[in-house]
Design an enzyme around this catalytic site. Sequence first.
Site, PDB file in Angstrom:
ATOM      1  N   CYS A 139       0.819  -1.225   0.000  1.00  0.00           N
ATOM      2  CA  CYS A 139       0.000   0.000   0.000  1.00  0.00           C
ATOM      3  C   CYS A 139       0.848   1.269   0.000  1.00  0.00           C
ATOM      4  O   CYS A 139       0.605   2.194  -0.790  1.00  0.00           O
ATOM      5  CB  CYS A 139      -0.944  -0.018   1.203  1.00  0.00           C
ATOM      6  SG  CYS A 139      -0.159  -0.506   2.743  1.00  0.00           S
TER       7      CYS A 139
ATOM      8  N   HIS B 287      -2.872   6.414   4.433  1.00  0.00           N
ATOM      9  CA  HIS B 287      -1.440   6.534   4.725  1.00  0.00           C
ATOM     10  C   HIS B 287      -0.909   7.852   4.166  1.00  0.00           C
ATOM     11  O   HIS B 287      -1.410   8.360   3.155  1.00  0.00           O
ATOM     12  CB  HIS B 287      -0.650   5.425   4.017  1.00  0.00           C
ATOM     13  CG  HIS B 287      -0.851   4.044   4.564  1.00  0.00           C
ATOM     14  ND1 HIS B 287      -1.630   3.750   5.650  1.00  0.00           N
ATOM     15  CD2 HIS B 287      -0.323   2.852   4.143  1.00  0.00           C
ATOM     16  CE1 HIS B 287      -1.592   2.435   5.873  1.00  0.00           C
ATOM     17  NE2 HIS B 287      -0.814   1.872   4.973  1.00  0.00           N
TER      18      HIS B 287
END
Length: 332
Positions: free
Chosen positions: A130, A243
Amino acid sequence: MSRNKTVAVVGATGAVGAEMIKVLERRQFPVGKLLPLASARSAGKTVTFRGETVTVQELTENSFEGVDIALFSAGAGISRKFAPFAVKAGAIVVDNSSEFRMNPDVPLIVPEINGGDVKCHKGILANPNCTTAITLMALYPLHKAFGVKRVIASSYQAVSGTGAQAIAELRQQVEDITAGRPVQPSVYPHQIAFNVLPHVDVFLDTGYTKEEMKMQNEARRIMHLPAFKASVTCVRVPVYRAHSISVNAEFERPVSVEEARKVLTGVPGLQLVDDPAQNRYPLPLYVAEKDDCQVGRIRLDCALENALAFWVAGDQLLKGAALNAVQIAELL
Ligand code: A2P
């Protein structure tokens, strides 16, 4: 693609699996039949797909009869054990785990960057880490313009990257602390609420974690750039979703902020949010549940030659996982 694909979601009750089902619906993927699979614990639970209730089934070696596409997000061990059964049954696997990402027979894909690699698959395709996928959404256009040499980066990773239990743990710890109760870490080795943990994934002999090396190793494959170097510190932060990554990138050719902004404008899947005077920069809270990643805080690096410092944020359940996986399936 006809409307009658049978699509299995392995890990359908997990944080990413649940998102995969939503993305399939939202992007009107041509699903004829959805097959949600999870552990025996979840058999009989239900998920909702296009307004209909679908029962979760236990994942077994025989789950993949008649399945066209199997989206896996139940961890590397499950992928290792069950993806071969899916391929044997004739399904194409898009795997969100780290299990096959460095396997030369398995294309590792960010559709906006190396979608063309899809055609080399032999039954399994891999979805990147990710943090790597989100970083590359901004780094790759800059690489095309200036030729990236190396990167130094720190990540600020949300708990949803760890899974549904970690989301529950952060919520519980916030409640406990607010109520004056003692905190009991279980998913993470330390309290995550009101704290940051410089520890994502397992430590290697070099002192880096496995997660930290994914940026270098996976970016080399995705950008077709075997000499690319990345030194990364991955940090878990008490953010539920999305994130962020602070990146310092050194390039072959001279760079300017103006040119970088131009290069990063109008890139599919990426928004430039860079107006510090108005306090505008990418924030995890605002990219959560959004398909597009955001880049901002672009400045000339004052410590490196031909280098830029910038900040990228993206929803790691979407671009970092479920959305990217469904985009790969769409390319098929
Ligand atoms: P289950 O909910 O039945 O445990 P997350 O990453 O959010 O923790 O989710 C992990 C996903 O992987 C869940 O859907 C979980 O199902 C699934 N999973 C975990 N272990 C197994 C297993 N042995 N067989 C099938 N699915 C599993």
